[in-house]
Design a protein around this motif. Structure first.
Motif, PDB file in Angstrom:
ATOM      1  N   VAL A 149      36.700  45.186  49.054  1.00  0.00           N
ATOM      2  CA  VAL A 149      37.763  44.570  48.251  1.00  0.00           C
ATOM      3  C   VAL A 149      37.292  44.362  46.814  1.00  0.00           C
ATOM      4  O   VAL A 149      38.020  44.650  45.846  1.00  0.00           O
ATOM      5  CB  VAL A 149      38.208  43.238  48.888  1.00  0.00           C
ATOM      6  N   ALA A 179      37.084  47.763  45.092  1.00  0.00           N
ATOM      7  CA  ALA A 179      38.410  48.298  44.766  1.00  0.00           C
ATOM      8  C   ALA A 179      38.970  47.634  43.512  1.00  0.00           C
ATOM      9  O   ALA A 179      39.576  48.291  42.658  1.00  0.00           O
ATOM     10  CB  ALA A 179      39.350  48.093  45.946  1.00  0.00           C
ATOM     11  N   SER A 180      38.764  46.333  43.381  1.00  0.00           N
ATOM     12  CA  SER A 180      39.288  45.631  42.199  1.00  0.00           C
ATOM     13  C   SER A 180      38.547  46.027  40.935  1.00  0.00           C
ATOM     14  O   SER A 180      39.103  45.958  39.835  1.00  0.00           O
ATOM     15  CB  SER A 180      39.182  44.117  42.405  1.00  0.00           C
ATOM     16  N   SER A 182      36.092  48.018  34.596  1.00  0.00           N
ATOM     17  CA  SER A 182      36.983  47.234  35.433  1.00  0.00           C
ATOM     18  C   SER A 182      38.276  46.895  34.691  1.00  0.00           C
ATOM     19  O   SER A 182      38.309  46.773  33.468  1.00  0.00           O
ATOM     20  CB  SER A 182      36.284  45.947  35.881  1.00  0.00           C
ATOM     21  N   LEU A 241      46.157  47.602  39.077  1.00  0.00           N
ATOM     22  CA  LEU A 241      45.359  46.725  39.933  1.00  0.00           C
ATOM     23  C   LEU A 241      46.007  46.530  41.301  1.00  0.00           C
ATOM     24  O   LEU A 241      45.307  46.427  42.319  1.00  0.00           O
ATOM     25  CB  LEU A 241      45.169  45.375  39.249  1.00  0.00           C
ATOM     26  N   LEU A 279      43.999  47.088  44.870  1.00  0.00           N
ATOM     27  CA  LEU A 279      43.834  46.063  45.899  1.00  0.00           C
ATOM     28  C   LEU A 279      44.485  46.485  47.213  1.00  0.00           C
ATOM     29  O   LEU A 279      43.949  46.223  48.293  1.00  0.00           O
ATOM     30  CB  LEU A 279      44.421  44.739  45.408  1.00  0.00           C
ATOM     31  N   GLY A 324      42.213  48.857  48.818  1.00  0.00           N
ATOM     32  CA  GLY A 324      41.093  48.135  49.415  1.00  0.00           C
ATOM     33  C   GLY A 324      41.462  47.508  50.748  1.00  0.00           C
ATOM     34  O   GLY A 324      40.663  47.519  51.694  1.00  0.00           O
ATOM     35  N   GLY A 325      42.691  46.966  50.847  1.00  0.00           N
ATOM     36  CA  GLY A 325      43.139  46.392  52.118  1.00  0.00           C
ATOM     37  C   GLY A 325      43.244  47.423  53.215  1.00  0.00           C
ATOM     38  O   GLY A 325      42.840  47.186  54.365  1.00  0.00           O
TER      39      GLY A 325
END
Length: 743
Positions: free
Chosen positions: A55, A58-59, A214, A319, A323, A326-327
């Motif tokens: 997570v 991914a962010s 980022s 973003l 996210l 990532g989930g």
């Protein structure tokens, strides 16, 4: 806008989600194998730590998204329709390739797949476009492909193999020299410093370097970090040292375990930051293309005249997409069964003991490499001063194995694997290089296992062969990805919607078949034996009886098919005989031998009985396979089959055993094997019957009523049948002893 492109965008979104699932299933080994291999914590804890890293990674991702947009091809040369077909071909090919590799438990590089798929699809779309426009292919193809950037990416990926292997080998050698295998004593004094250094290095590369691109960090904060980087790193080192000191000495926490788990989190973070583009970068590029085309049409432009040069402009990743991706990756990590299959491959190649079956065989290059390494080792031993050689030998003296608890290597090696891998991947991410996380983590693990002397003379050939198979799979992936993506793009460019539909059906069929193969593979996996359990022992006996009955059923059918000269039946029976033989070999290698190697002394007699029982079953299956193959070859060459007398003699031999199978297990359990003694009394009569059959055959041959090939086949079948019956009686005797031992 044409509804076709909306449908393509929706398909790309679904494929991106599925690609995340199969991609994580493949790459889960990259950040799980070290923590799993050293048993740093329960698998659930390891998964939770890795999920946090995913997570966070991914962010922090986003700087790599330009690779999918303009890293391989020149978007200004492509139409909107061309890039949408290009992206769809890439995603279809990527999902299929990764899923197939996962099915067979082979780790492969998602980065190599993506780069070569983009290259193959771009070449196919460019060739189709130039063919329609009548351009000179030889002169114009270079204008469509970003060859210099693609070559840089590919060469960087393959150079990482040598860099990762060398770093893993060198760092592990010095680490083992410092700690030895009895690392607890040394770690009491240097543990906080080792833990602090590892965590500081991980923090610097995985966090500070990762923040550079980022989407959640302000430019002002980045500028402050860059201007005070030395102070920040020193403060981080001191902070981790204090934390490690308190944990180890005040709270009595194993900080080496903390290092391994932190490394797992950092490596998962680096993986998500570097490889996320491989899974959703193509979809995000397609979405950007759709928005560009929509704006162009809204302004009164035509799609036919639109060129996608805007894709080459810098992009800020969404973003929310990062996210969400990532989930999905976290869910795939937790629930994917194929992720565990791939993890087991890397762990077994790096394990420090030889209790388990080696997964790979041997090959000529591996054998030559081991011989060369042994010669070099002997030379270095002669050249090294004896006191130094003794000191190094003591530091690398492994612990004596008592009972295998599933630990493939210790936490010192795990911490080296994780730290070095995270550093290399994070460094590449900070430089916007799509480094292969699979290449890096696998080769670091192989280098550290070599330096740790995990590859002894008994296993080195098989481990090197395994490494060659995996690396060969990576090269094969590149070639297959290029060709498959090119073919897919060509079909869709030439066939339009019909071509798109056809390729979607083909992809769906392959994925369904892959899922079926993986389920069947898992169903064939054999559990560990527990010879202390009476139920397990009885099941072993019943299985051997059932296989014996199956063997004689195949035998009788083969003799009848030989008499009838039925080629198709013999071909089918040959396949069944091979399956039976393979099943017994798998039972021996995966169940019997590993169980006997860890058997306590009090169970030696029972272990010998089980081994003898299985060996007799295997001998019966081998004799059966010889019989069926000989019969099949005879009929396949169109020779004359057996005579009625020969068939009758062979069938009568098998009747003595096969007639006993109905209810044999119940009979053995009810009378303690007393019925076996009656059957054994028949073995002497069978010897006479075999002798009589041979005598009659020789008489017929002397009278010249026998064909020579027919006679050779009959004698071979008779000899194998006699061996088959002899092993069958021995097996039944062992069966009786086994059932008596459980009463």
């Amino acid at each position: 806008m044409n509804e076709m492109y909306i449908a393509i965008l929706g398909i790309l979104l679904l494929l991106a989600v599925f690609d995340l699932v199969v991609g994580v299933s493949n790459d889960a080994a990259n950040f799980l194998n070290s923590a799993v291999g050293c048993n740093a914590a329960r698998r659930g804890v390891v998964l939770a730590v890795a999920a946090v890293g995913i997570v966070l990674g991914a962010s922090l991702s986003g700087g790599m998204m330009e690779i999918a947009r303009s890293g391989v091809f020149v978007p200004a040369q492509f139409s909107f329709h061309g890039v949408m077909i290009l992206f769809l071909a890439v995603m279809l090919t990527d999902v299929i390739l990764l899923d197939l590799f996962n099915t067979f438990g082979l780790p492969t590089s998602t980065t190599v797949s993506l780069v070569f798929e983009l290259l193959g699809a771009a070449v196919a779309v460019a060739l189709f476009t130039m063919h329609e426009g009548g351009a000179d292919v030889a002169q114009s193809l270079g204008e469509y492909i970003n060859s210099s950037k693609a070559l840089t990416i590919i060469s960087g990926i393959f150079c990482s193999v040598a860099v990762a292997f060398t770093c893993g080998c060198v760092v592990m050698w010095f680490s083992r020299l410092l700690f030895s295998f009895r690392y607890q004593q040394v770690y009491k004094y240097v543990g906080p410093l080792w833990c602090a250094a590892s965590l500081t290095a991980i923090s610097y590369f995985a966090v500070f370097k990762g923040l550079k691109h980022s989407t959640v960090v302000t430019p002002g904060l980045l500028a402050w970090l860059n201007s005070h980087l030395g102070l920040v790193v020193l403060g981080t080192l001191l902070m981790w040292f204090v934390v490690s000191f308190i944990l180890q000495y005040a709270l009595r926490v194993n900080t080496l375990r903390i290092t391994v788990l932190a490394g797992t989190c950092a490596l998962a973070l680096a993986f998500a930051g570097n490889d996320l583009v491989n899974f959703i970068g193509v979809f995000m590029a397609a979405e950007s293309s759709y928005h560009i085309a929509s704006a162009h049409v809204a302004a009164g432009g035509s799609l036919e005249s639109l060129r996608m040069g805007s894709l080459a402009e810098p992009v800020q990743a969404n973003l929310a997409y990062l996210l969400a991706a990532g989930g999905v990756m976290v869910l795939a990590l937790i629930f994917s069964k194929k992720a565990r299959t791939v993890t087991e491959t890397e762990v077994k190649l790096a394990r420090s003991n030889g209790v388990s079956k080696e997964r790979f065989g041997s090959c000529l290059p591996a054998r030559a490499a081991v011989r060369w390494a042994l010669n070099v080792s002997r030379f270095l031993t002669r050249m090294t001063p004896e006191p130094l050689a003794r000191f190094v030998s003591r530091r690398f003296q492994p612990l004596e194995l008592t009972e295998d608890d599933g630990t493939a290597f210790d936490m010192v090696r795990a911490s080296v694997n994780l730290t070095i891998s995270a550093l290399l991947i994070s460094l590449a991410t900070s430089l916007k290089l799509p480094l292969s996380t699979t290449y890096v983590t696998f080769m670091v693990a192989m280098g550290s296992s070599l330096a740790d002397r995990a590859w002894g003379r008994d296993s080195a050939v098989y481990r090197i062969t395994g490494v060659m198979v995996v690396i060969g799979g990576w090269f094969t992936t590149g070639l297959l990805a290029f060709l498959a993506a090119g073919m897919t793009a060509s079909v869709m460019m030439s066939g339009g919607m019909w071509g798109v539909g056809a390729m979607l059906l083909v992809a769906g069929g392959i994925l369904v078949k892959s899922a079926y193969l993986h389920r069947r593979k898992n169903a064939e996996a054999l559990p560990e034996l527990n010879l202390d359990s009476p139920a397990v022992m009885l099941e072993l006996g019943e299985n051997s009886v059932n296989r014996l009955g199956r063997a004689y059923g195949i035998y009788r059918a083969a003799v009848k098919a030989l008499l009838a000269e039925d080629y198709s039946a013999l071909k089918r029976l040959r396949k069944k005989a091979r399956e039976l033989n393979r099943t017994l070999v798998a039972v021996q290698e995966d169940q019997i031998l590993p169980c006997l190697q860890t058997l306590p002394a009090r169970m030696y007699d029972k272990g010998q009985l089980v081994l003898r029982l299985h060996e007799n079953s295997l001998h019966v299956a081998e004799c059966l396979l010889t019989v069926v193959k000989a019969a099949y070859k005879h009929i396949d060459n169109n020779h004359v089959g057996l005579t009625a007398e020969q068939g009758r003699d062979l069938l009568s031999m098998s009747d003595r055993i096969s007639a006993c199978f109905p209810g044999l297990s119940l009979k053995l359990q009810s009378d303690g094997g007393a019925g076996i003694e009656e059957m054994m009394a028949q073995s002497g009569d069978l010897k006479q019957e075999f002798a009589q059959c041979i005598r009659e055959h020789l008489i017929r041959a002397e009278e010249d009523v026998m064909d020579m090939r027919n006679g050779i086949l009959y004698l071979n079948l008779l000899n194998e049948t006699r061996a088959m019956v002899r092993h069958s009686f021995a097996l039944l005797q062992d069966q009786a002893e086994l059932f008596r031992s459980q009463m």
